[in-house]
Design an enzyme around this catalytic site. Sequence first.
Site, PDB file in Angstrom:
ATOM      1  N   SER A 133       0.826  -1.203   0.000  1.00  0.00           N
ATOM      2  CA  SER A 133       0.000   0.000   0.000  1.00  0.00           C
ATOM      3  C   SER A 133       0.863   1.256   0.000  1.00  0.00           C
ATOM      4  O   SER A 133       1.968   1.270   0.555  1.00  0.00           O
ATOM      5  CB  SER A 133      -0.895   0.010   1.246  1.00  0.00           C
ATOM      6  OG  SER A 133      -1.528   1.263   1.418  1.00  0.00           O
ATOM      7  N   TYR A 159      -2.138   0.049  10.147  1.00  0.00           N
ATOM      8  CA  TYR A 159      -2.361  -0.627   8.875  1.00  0.00           C
ATOM      9  C   TYR A 159      -1.129  -0.514   7.980  1.00  0.00           C
ATOM     10  O   TYR A 159      -0.629  -1.507   7.452  1.00  0.00           O
ATOM     11  CB  TYR A 159      -3.573  -0.025   8.165  1.00  0.00           C
ATOM     12  CG  TYR A 159      -3.653  -0.378   6.693  1.00  0.00           C
ATOM     13  CD1 TYR A 159      -4.056  -1.647   6.283  1.00  0.00           C
ATOM     14  CD2 TYR A 159      -3.309   0.559   5.717  1.00  0.00           C
ATOM     15  CE1 TYR A 159      -4.118  -1.974   4.935  1.00  0.00           C
ATOM     16  CE2 TYR A 159      -3.369   0.237   4.370  1.00  0.00           C
ATOM     17  CZ  TYR A 159      -3.764  -1.026   3.990  1.00  0.00           C
ATOM     18  OH  TYR A 159      -3.813  -1.347   2.654  1.00  0.00           O
TER      19      TYR A 159
END
Length: 340
Positions: A133, A159
């Site tokens: 990501s 995250y």
Amino acid sequence: MGIGAELRILVTGAAGFIGSSVAALLSQQGHSVLGIDNFSSYYSIKLKNARKEALLDPNNLSLQSIDLSDVNEVRSLFSKESFDVVVHLAAQPGVRIPLNNWDWYKRDNLDAFSNVILSSAQNKVPSFIYASSSSVYGNGHNGAPLHELHTKAHPISFYGATKLSNEILAEACSKQTGIKTRGLRFFTVYGPWGRPDMVYFRMVTSALVNEPFQFFGHGTVSRDFTFIDDVTSSVSDLMFELTNRDKGTSDIVNVGGGMPISINECLEIIEGILGFKVPFIRVKADDRDVDSTNADFAYLKSLIGNFPKTTAKDGFERFINWATLQTIQSNLSSWVKSVN
């Protein structure tokens, strides 16, 4: 190994947004694809089943429900099946999950990742490609293009930290076992069948059902919105490019087009397409949101000769055309409200 050769491919997260589109494309290309998903309740399972019916079933894709955080289930899968490539897209997404549920990140982004990559290496799967990501980059880049090698990764969310951990684990596994690995740093993927926790999805839903959405901050943060079709074709091309690499190859690739827009601009584009205002309630900014993302796509282009080019206006228009289908629009509100 060229694109023309039929491959046996495992796609995890195959009922998810990116996973369903990738699995469908690979099947359409003539490959034998097995999809895996745990149908988590982070957002509507009905949406995931709708993706299955629209994208997987027409391509005769086999989809199994497996908990990838359960090492015994993963080992059982790999003992029964053999794969040429694993495309690991299953993960717990999003940065706004409450602290008391952060164990979801550990379960789905650390435990599951470790189980799948280790089983891949132990069963001598040649190539392993996985979702990372843009969140790994963190803040402090002032909108500059983010480069895989020259921009330091300092995630500000739990995250993002788990995704950076995946990259470190993959490289180490590659060095020690010879499995080829490639991490894909996705930049704000959007489009039809998208995730209902994403801002563009909530904006369009709010406009169509006349229910205000929560607008975090002042809208000045920017995102490199990357359309799903561009992402899907990039994943496919990067996967095949990896299969032709030497044993032990390990790298990271940005998947974004370098066309960031602010959330305010996102709102203006969507309102322009719809022809009316989007209702919202402004709330305090979330400090887990990074200030900006902007992909340097030079490495991506060098590998596959292409990079995402769909403009935000064209992409949002295609999303709105999908969202206004009668069978979709009637479900939008419940899908958005389902996000935990």
